[in-house]
Motif scaffolding. Structure first.
Motif, short mmCIF file in Angstrom:
data_model
loop_
_atom_site.label_atom_id
_atom_site.label_comp_id
_atom_site.label_asym_id
_atom_site.label_seq_id
_atom_site.Cartn_x
_atom_site.Cartn_y
_atom_site.Cartn_z
N TYR B 33 0.84 -1.19 0.00
CA TYR B 33 0.00 0.00 0.00
C TYR B 33 0.88 1.25 0.00
O TYR B 33 1.95 1.26 0.60
CB TYR B 33 -0.86 0.06 1.27
CG TYR B 33 -1.67 -1.18 1.57
CD1 TYR B 33 -1.07 -2.29 2.16
CD2 TYR B 33 -3.03 -1.23 1.29
CE1 TYR B 33 -1.81 -3.43 2.45
CE2 TYR B 33 -3.77 -2.37 1.58
CZ TYR B 33 -3.15 -3.46 2.17
OH TYR B 33 -3.90 -4.58 2.46
N PHE B 45 -5.13 7.20 1.65
CA PHE B 45 -4.79 6.05 0.82
C PHE B 45 -4.53 6.50 -0.61
O PHE B 45 -5.25 7.34 -1.16
CB PHE B 45 -5.95 5.05 0.85
CG PHE B 45 -5.91 4.02 -0.23
CD1 PHE B 45 -6.75 4.13 -1.33
CD2 PHE B 45 -5.04 2.95 -0.16
CE1 PHE B 45 -6.73 3.19 -2.34
CE2 PHE B 45 -5.01 2.00 -1.16
CZ PHE B 45 -5.87 2.11 -2.26
N TYR B 48 -3.10 0.38 -3.94
CA TYR B 48 -2.98 -0.92 -3.28
C TYR B 48 -2.66 -1.98 -4.33
O TYR B 48 -3.31 -2.05 -5.38
CB TYR B 48 -4.29 -1.23 -2.57
CG TYR B 48 -4.58 -2.67 -2.25
CD1 TYR B 48 -5.71 -3.31 -2.75
CD2 TYR B 48 -3.73 -3.39 -1.41
CE1 TYR B 48 -5.99 -4.62 -2.43
CE2 TYR B 48 -4.01 -4.71 -1.08
CZ TYR B 48 -5.15 -5.33 -1.59
OH TYR B 48 -5.41 -6.62 -1.26
N ASP B 56 -5.47 -1.38 -7.12
CA ASP B 56 -6.57 -0.48 -6.79
C ASP B 56 -6.00 0.94 -6.76
O ASP B 56 -5.31 1.30 -5.82
CB ASP B 56 -7.16 -0.86 -5.44
CG ASP B 56 -8.28 0.08 -4.99
OD1 ASP B 56 -8.92 -0.22 -3.97
OD2 ASP B 56 -8.51 1.12 -5.64
N PRO B 98 -4.17 -10.35 3.12
CA PRO B 98 -5.46 -9.88 3.63
C PRO B 98 -6.60 -10.88 3.46
O PRO B 98 -7.50 -10.93 4.28
CB PRO B 98 -5.72 -8.60 2.83
CG PRO B 98 -4.38 -8.15 2.40
CD PRO B 98 -3.57 -9.39 2.18
N GLY B 101 -7.33 -13.07 6.49
CA GLY B 101 -7.48 -12.41 7.78
C GLY B 101 -6.21 -11.83 8.34
O GLY B 101 -6.20 -11.28 9.43
N VAL B 103 -4.48 -9.08 8.12
CA VAL B 103 -4.72 -7.77 7.53
C VAL B 103 -3.85 -6.67 8.11
O VAL B 103 -3.92 -5.53 7.66
CB VAL B 103 -6.21 -7.38 7.68
CG1 VAL B 103 -7.11 -8.42 7.04
CG2 VAL B 103 -6.57 -7.22 9.15
N GLU B 104 -3.05 -6.99 9.12
CA GLU B 104 -2.21 -5.94 9.72
C GLU B 104 -1.27 -5.36 8.67
O GLU B 104 -0.67 -6.11 7.90
CB GLU B 104 -1.36 -6.47 10.87
CG GLU B 104 -2.09 -7.24 11.94
CD GLU B 104 -2.24 -8.70 11.58
OE1 GLU B 104 -3.38 -9.10 11.27
OE2 GLU B 104 -1.23 -9.41 11.57
N GLN B 105 -1.17 -4.07 8.66
CA GLN B 105 -0.26 -3.40 7.74
C GLN B 105 0.94 -2.88 8.52
O GLN B 105 0.79 -2.24 9.56
CB GLN B 105 -0.98 -2.26 7.02
CG GLN B 105 -2.09 -2.77 6.11
CD GLN B 105 -2.78 -1.69 5.33
OE1 GLN B 105 -2.26 -0.60 5.11
NE2 GLN B 105 -3.99 -1.99 4.87
N TYR B 106 2.12 -3.16 7.99
CA TYR B 106 3.37 -2.75 8.60
C TYR B 106 3.99 -1.66 7.73
O TYR B 106 4.16 -1.84 6.52
CB TYR B 106 4.31 -3.95 8.74
CG TYR B 106 3.73 -5.02 9.64
CD1 TYR B 106 2.95 -6.04 9.12
CD2 TYR B 106 3.94 -4.99 11.01
CE1 TYR B 106 2.38 -7.00 9.94
CE2 TYR B 106 3.39 -5.96 11.85
CZ TYR B 106 2.61 -6.95 11.30
OH TYR B 106 2.05 -7.90 12.13
N PHE B 107 4.31 -0.57 8.36
CA PHE B 107 4.72 0.63 7.63
C PHE B 107 6.22 0.81 7.59
O PHE B 107 6.95 0.42 8.52
CB PHE B 107 4.10 1.87 8.28
CG PHE B 107 2.65 2.04 7.99
CD1 PHE B 107 1.69 1.31 8.66
CD2 PHE B 107 2.24 2.93 7.00
CE1 PHE B 107 0.34 1.47 8.37
CE2 PHE B 107 0.89 3.10 6.71
CZ PHE B 107 -0.06 2.37 7.40
#
Lengths: 113, 116
Positions: B33, B45, B48, B56, B98, B101, B103-107
């Motif tokens: 993302y 956003f 993606y 997206d 995702p 399940g 779904v955690e996003q790490y930046f």
């Protein structure tokens, strides 16, 4: 579209005390996830805690816990035994099948010695 | 293991120039993302990527913005003909899968772009 609101732009707490950050959201979805992220001055977004909407039990991670009220669409973060390193911006975020995170405006937390 | 990395850390460019921002996701993460963080707009956003599916692009603010992801790994965000309103921190995040399940996003640490 989902919206996330954090009504407290700034908060402060004394070291070792407890503080609660508020978050409300609006959605018509029934299945979703909620997150709290921490962003210290270093700019790195750090995942603090996650909650699945289908779980009634509130998530906890060490000193961090949430109060998830699905009917009220409320998702607050409680930080116990606050430490100086907790000073940061905190963002509440919503995720569902739309695949992106929708963030609140953030709460700046200052922990005072 | 290694986290998400982004380069450059800071970029100053003149109005009208093109810039490329790079993101290396966590190894094995299928989703990537891009977000933008600015004072006036908060965290937005942008785009993606999930595996080999079409990206997206619904968050891209204009056709001056584009992104690609090569080999399901590294991604480049390109901004053409930069404008002063493009000044912001550009954040990249990755997620395991995702659809299962996870779904955690790490930046990553972000790239601060300043357009003069």
């Amino acid at each position: 579209a989902q919206t996330v609101t954090q009504s407290q732009p700034e908060m402060s707490v004394q070291e070792a005390e407890t503080v609660t950050l508020s978050c409300t959201y609006d959605t018509s979805e029934s299945n979703y996830y909620l997150f709290w992220y921490k962003q210290p001055p270093s700019r790195q977004m750090i995942l603090v805690i996650r909650q699945e909407a289908y779980k009634q039990q509130n998530a906890t991670e060490n000193r961090f816990s949430v109060n998830f009220q699905k009917a009220a669409k409320s998702f607050s973060l409680k930080i116990s035994d606050s430490q100086l390193g907790d000073t940061a911006m905190y963002f509440c975020a919503f995720y569902n099948a739309g695949n992106m995170l929708t963030f609140g405006g953030g709460t700046r937390l200052m922990v005072k010695p | 293991g290694a986290g998400v990395s982004q380069s450059p850390s800071n970029k100053v460019t003149e109005k009208g120039k093109d810039v490329e921002l790079r993101c290396d996701p966590i190894s094995g993460h299928t989703a990537l993302y891009w977000y933008r963080q600015s004072l006036g707009q908060g965290l937005e956003f942008l785009i993606y990527f999930q595996g080999n599916s079409a990206p997206d692009k619904s968050g891209l603010p204009s056709d001056r913005f584009s992104a690609e992801r090569t080999g399901g790994s590294v991604s480049t965000l390109t901004i053409q003909r930069t404008q002063q309103e493009d000044s912001a921190v550009y954040l990249c995040a990755s997620s395991p899968y995702p659809g299962q399940g996870r779904v955690e996003q790490y930046f990553g640490p972000g790239t601060r772009l300043t357009v003069t």
